[in-house]
Design an enzyme around this catalytic site. Structure first.
Site, short mmCIF file in Angstrom:
data_model
loop_
_atom_site.label_atom_id
_atom_site.label_comp_id
_atom_site.label_asym_id
_atom_site.label_seq_id
_atom_site.Cartn_x
_atom_site.Cartn_y
_atom_site.Cartn_z
N ASP A 101 13.55 74.73 -13.47
CA ASP A 101 13.48 75.94 -14.30
C ASP A 101 14.86 76.07 -14.94
OD1 ASP A 101 13.73 78.54 -15.24
OD2 ASP A 101 12.90 79.49 -13.45
N TYR A 158 19.68 83.72 -2.72
CA TYR A 158 18.42 83.54 -3.44
C TYR A 158 18.69 83.34 -4.93
CZ TYR A 158 13.95 84.40 -5.62
OH TYR A 158 12.83 84.26 -6.38
N LYS A 188 12.64 80.56 -6.48
CA LYS A 188 11.85 79.90 -5.44
C LYS A 188 11.87 78.38 -5.68
CE LYS A 188 9.54 81.74 -1.97
NZ LYS A 188 10.35 82.38 -0.93
P1 13P Z 1 11.13 81.42 -10.30
O1 13P Z 1 11.50 80.77 -8.97
O2 13P Z 1 9.85 80.91 -10.85
O3 13P Z 1 12.28 81.28 -11.26
O4 13P Z 1 10.89 82.96 -10.04
C1 13P Z 1 11.91 83.68 -9.48
C2 13P Z 1 11.62 85.10 -9.29
O5 13P Z 1 12.46 85.79 -8.69
C3 13P Z 1 10.37 85.69 -9.78
O6 13P Z 1 10.30 87.07 -9.58
MG MG Z 2 12.72 81.39 -13.15
MG MG Z 3 9.40 78.96 -11.43
#
Ligand code: 13P
Ligand code: MG
Ligand code: MG
Ligand code: 13P
Length: 388
Positions: free
Chosen positions: A11, A230, A233
């Site tokens: 991403d 964090y 994800k």
């Molecule tokens: P992604 O891992 O898809 O970037 O999403 C992160 C997130 O915090 C969504 O609320």
């Molecule tokens: Mg994202």
């Molecule tokens: Mg993502």
């Protein structure tokens, strides 16, 4: 011929939040691979799911090849520049290190690879999921590679009678890769005991016990352990070879009809439902539900056919409707209980600061010695009366 299938996903920026990358970003990644991949890779295919871009490459250089990985890293880096130029959200989100070194493991992007002898009719499915973690594939892979209730091949296809070996990784272990090989069917209960914990134990690879061939590979990246906080994800990719000595293509997609509960969605902190969607789908409701796409390919001499979108069929509309209902129902209870992940999963996020702040406001109240003693005497006396 010896063939390597490499899928590397990242991403590096998205429109309006974590929805989807811009066309310009995807075009930048595509043209980088087209212009710089010549002579290194045989073929490639690039697609998106939610805010993630995945680059599938075929080549003959084996797993973890530094040149192949650097090509993908540089393509994502170019995409990041486009993302910055457009003001996209989370530009470069998954590129957690400033410089490339060796391969993308530990740098942020997710990666799954299979090196094999190409069969005359080699075919495989590429799964890519957004707003979840690698353990989201645990259940579908278990059902396809170990359960005759979902895979008829265990009864009908002699090369599959011996079963498969699951290589499972302990994702909490940071000092090297901690893995275990468990053999289906005799280790089924052990496999289930580990795979029930999607956040810690993840299927890394699956191997045929008939000829040792690798059947499946899953990315096992640990962004929070790389970044120490964090950052997003570990949206996972997965490659599964199909037909012949492996489950058929329909046997590897069928378990997704369960729309099982997984971790992910909003701020990576909630429980969700795994919804099978068309490749390139966006995400507009509470950063969920978690979504997974599946693209089937045949390949000959490393050249890919067009991708077939496995979840672009009316049967999956029924599943999608059910998944929507399950997720909306779960969302009705907001922060309460199983709607959100447990504290172990949230410990790299802001909730830790909030809990620290609240911790200082707790009060402990104790009864004085006299009250406690007289209560104890009363209880004793009552017990004595009852005993008489
Ligand atoms: P992604 O891992 O898809 O970037 O999403 C992160 C997130 O915090 C969504 O609320
Ligand atoms: Mg994202
Ligand atoms: Mg993502
Ligand atoms: P066909 O008869 O359409 O080739 O299908 C064979 C099969 O085994 C499907 O799973």
């Amino acid at each position: 011929m010896k063939l390597t299938l490499s899928v590397i996903k990242a991403d590096v920026g998205s429109i309006g939040g974590h929805i989807c990358p811009s066309k310009a970003l995807v075009d930048t990644v595509k043209s980088y691979i087209r212009d710089h991949g010549r002579g290194l890779i045989i073929d490639h295919h690039i697609a998106t799911i939610g805010d993630d871009v995945h680059i599938l490459m075929t080549h003959t250089h084996g797993d973890l090849n530094s040149k192949v990985h650097e090509l993908a890293w540089n393509a994502f880096f170019a995409g990041t520049e486009t993302a910055k130029g457009q003001g996209l959200y989370g530009a470069g989100q998954d590129l957690l290190k400033n410089a490339f070194s060796g391969n993308v493991r530990g740098l942020g992007p997710a990666c799954a690879e299979i090196t094999c002898t190409e069969r005359p009719n080699e075919s495989f499915v590429l799964f890519a999921a957004d707003k979840t973690e690698p353990g989201a594939y645990n259940l579908p892979l278990y059902l396809s590679f170990a359960d005759p209730m979902h895979c008829a091949g265990f009864m009908l296809s002699p090369p599959m009678f011996k079963g498969f070996t699951f290589r499972i990784m302990d994702c909490d272990h940071v000092d090297g890769d901690r893995t275990i090989d468990l053999h289906a069917p005799e280790d089924l209960y052990g496999i289930a005991t580990l795979l029930r914990d999607n956040s810690r134990y993840v299927v890394e690879g699956i191997y045929s016990r008939y000829n040792g061939e690798k059947a499946a590979a899953v990315s096992t990246s640990r962004l929070r352990l790389i970044a120490g906080k964090y950052t997003g994800k570990d949206d996972p990719v997965c490659l599964v070879r199909v037909q012949g000595n492996f489950p058929s293509v329909g046997e590897v997609t069928e378990p997704y009809a369960i729309a099982h509960y997984v971790a992910g969605t909003m701020r990576g902190s909630h429980n969700s439902v795994m919804m099978p969607v068309k490749t390139g789908s966006t995400m507009t409701y509470f950063d969920g539900p978690t979504q997974v796409c599946a693209q089937a390919f045949s390949v000959h001499d490393g050249r890919l056919t067009e991708a077939i979108d496995m979840f672009d069929h009316p049967v999956w509309d029924v599943v999608r409707n059910r998944a929507s209902e399950k997720f909306i129902e779960l969302r009705r209870q907001g922060f309460s209980g199983p709607a959100m992940l447990g504290i172990h999963e949230l410990e790299y996020g802001g909730v830790v600061e909030k809990l620290k702040e609240l911790d200082e406001r707790f009060k402990v109240t104790k009864e004085d010695e006299g009250t406690r003693k007289s209560k104890a005497q009363k209880v004793k006396a009552e017990a004595g009366e009852d005993a008489d």
